[in-house]
Design a protein around this motif. Structure first.
Motif, mmCIF file in Angstrom:
data_model
loop_
_atom_site.group_PDB
_atom_site.id
_atom_site.type_symbol
_atom_site.label_atom_id
_atom_site.label_comp_id
_atom_site.label_asym_id
_atom_site.label_seq_id
_atom_site.Cartn_x
_atom_site.Cartn_y
_atom_site.Cartn_z
ATOM 1 N N THR A 36 -6.745 1.279 -3.767
ATOM 2 C CA THR A 36 -7.891 1.933 -4.386
ATOM 3 C C THR A 36 -7.281 2.971 -5.231
ATOM 4 O OG1 THR A 36 -10.582 2.139 -5.297
ATOM 5 C CG2 THR A 36 -9.951 2.722 -2.833
ATOM 6 N N SER A 38 0.519 -0.716 0.421
ATOM 7 C CA SER A 38 0.058 -0.685 0.130
ATOM 8 C C SER A 38 0.608 1.365 -0.443
ATOM 9 C CB SER A 38 -0.958 0.100 1.048
ATOM 10 O OG SER A 38 -0.018 -0.560 2.726
ATOM 11 N N THR A 84 -3.333 -3.162 -0.489
ATOM 12 C CA THR A 84 -4.060 -2.402 -2.354
ATOM 13 C C THR A 84 -4.122 -0.995 -1.875
ATOM 14 O OG1 THR A 84 -5.343 -2.846 -3.200
ATOM 15 C CG2 THR A 84 -2.742 -4.114 -3.466
ATOM 16 N N SER A 108 -10.307 -3.617 -3.822
ATOM 17 C CA SER A 108 -8.992 -3.518 -3.027
ATOM 18 C C SER A 108 -9.329 -4.261 -1.672
ATOM 19 C CB SER A 108 -8.779 -2.788 -2.363
ATOM 20 O OG SER A 108 -7.718 -1.948 -1.782
ATOM 21 N N ILE A 167 -6.435 -0.120 -9.612
ATOM 22 C CA ILE A 167 -6.177 -0.065 -7.900
ATOM 23 C C ILE A 167 -4.102 -0.390 -7.717
ATOM 24 C CG2 ILE A 167 -7.294 -1.545 -6.750
ATOM 25 C CD1 ILE A 167 -5.253 -3.994 -7.084
#
Ligand code: GLU
Length: 394
Positions: A361, A37, A359, A348, A371
């Motif tokens: 969005t 992320s 992850t 996600s 994503i």
């Protein structure tokens, strides 16, 4: 009554930081989460930079620095701008801040008035829109898609401009798409802006060194744009110094002066130890960080190869930064293992819950079909992550 301001109530939470916090929380609960992320190098800060910081502590750099940064740091930044970007700035045009995020917030605060419009070529980094709104401006997205390699055209730019347009954000290499605008493409966009002298440009070049061959062209290097472009950069991404919080701008002097004034009332100068270490980082030849760029390049190729084999992942080839930004709209309307996927946020969330992969969005970046996955993680983690995604979707 607990009554927060309208300002904070209307501010969205940073989607990148929120997902990173969620991944951290789940890990603390014992879940085996792989976080793709946050955009943050997984390397340690190079030793020679750490040594410079230790030296600064021992040399008793413990007092306030000038609000806009130490003069010798601003001189180093000017040299860096000349060396890497062919841009001529003098130290009065430089303001050092607590991360490039503060640099951008400063610029927005000193240029925007209520009612002004900010143009955001999409996809764009999550905080551009929030920072604009915080400055009481509104923002106008200029959409693009994976089919145009996430680039906007001069015609689109022209069509989005109104008498209220005040600022446009360019970001190349781009977060989240990894796209790099060529000199020619930038010159074509500049041609449009030449007709609209009231529009200022923020050129966010924080990922400039993380590029895989295409090179980086600075928007301010276009002569007609120099007087209205604010070039933003920092040491976080290139030197694995995210937590050190040093960003800076090169700008027309009147804008730099205003940022200095604002910062003087809000944060004062940036951390003095980190500023000293930044001099060492910027004075070093760029080849010193080549090993990290090579590693990101290798990982990018692995990720593209593996994700490309999963049905429903449509990919472009990101030329820089350390993100892939697949279009996953293939999955919209489908039900996978009892989970209805209506949009990128659902997808996600599905990956987080069913594969333990974090992850971000694409909705947060103005690209609702995609994503974002950061590949600033080890090769082993990346292989494992994609394997889990594949199994979850099987
Ligand atoms: N810029 C990085 C990202 O996009 C760090 C987090 C943030 O400041 O948004 O993930």
């Amino acid at each position: 009554m607990k009554q927060l301001s309208n300002r904070i109530n209307s501010l969205p939470t940073s989607a990148t930081l929120a997902m990173a916090a969620k991944a951290r929380e789940l890990k603390e609960q014992g879940k085996d989460i792989i976080s793709l992320s946050l955009g943050e190098p997984d390397f340690n800060t190079p030793e020679f930079i750490k040594d410079a910081a230790i030296q600064a502590v021992n040399d008793n750099y413990n007092s306030y620095s000038p609000v806009n940064g130490y003069l010798d740091l601003r001189e180093s930044i000017c040299k860096k701008f000349k060396r890497d970007n062919n841009l001529s700035y003098n130290p009065n045009q430089i303001v050092v801040s607590t991360g490039a995020k503060q640099s951008i917030a400063n610029v927005a605060q000193v240029l925007l008035n209520p009612g002004d419009e900010v143009l955001l070529p999409a996809p764009y980094w999550v905080s551009y829109s929030a920072i604009s709104v915080l400055s009481e401006a509104s923002f106008v997205e200029i959409p693009s898609s994976i089919d145009t390699d996430f680039k906007i055209t001069p015609e689109q730019l022209e069509a989005a401009i109104t008498p209220k347009s005040k600022l446009i954000f360019f970001n190349s290499p781009n977060n989240p798409s990894g796209t790099i605008y060529s000199e020619e493409e930038y010159r074509a966009l500049a041609k449009v802006l030449e007709k609209h002298p009231n529009i200022y440009v923020v050129s966010d070049e924080i990922y400039e060194h993380i590029n895989y061959g295409a090179g980086n062209f600075s928007f301010a290097a276009i002569e007609s744009m120099y007087d209205r472009t604010i070039t933003v950069n920092g040491v976080a991404k290139a030197f694995a110094m995210t937590g050190w919080r040093i960003g800076y701008i090169g700008a027309p002097e009147w804008i730099a002066k205003a940022c200095n004034k604002l910062q003087g009332q809000v944060t004062s100068g940036a951390n003095c130890i980190a500023q000293r270490a930044t001099i060492t980082a910027l004075d070093a030849p760029v080849t010193k960080i080549g090993y990290m760029v090579d590693e990101f390049h290798k990982r990018r190729d692995i990720v593209l190869d593996l994700l490309g084999k999963i049905k429903g992942f449509k990919l472009n080839i990101p030329e820089g930064a350390f993100y892939v930004f697949p279009d996953i709209s293939y999955f919209f309307g489908k039900t996978i293992k009892g989970n209805k996927i209506e949009n990128a946020s659902d997808f996600s969330m599905f990956l987080l819950e069913q594969a333990n992969i974090a992850t971000v969005t694409g909705e947060a970046f103005g690209a609702p079909d995609c994503i974002r996955m950061s590949y600033a993680a080890s090769e082993e983690q990346l292989r494992e992550a994609i394997d889990r995604i594949k199994k979850a979707l099987a």
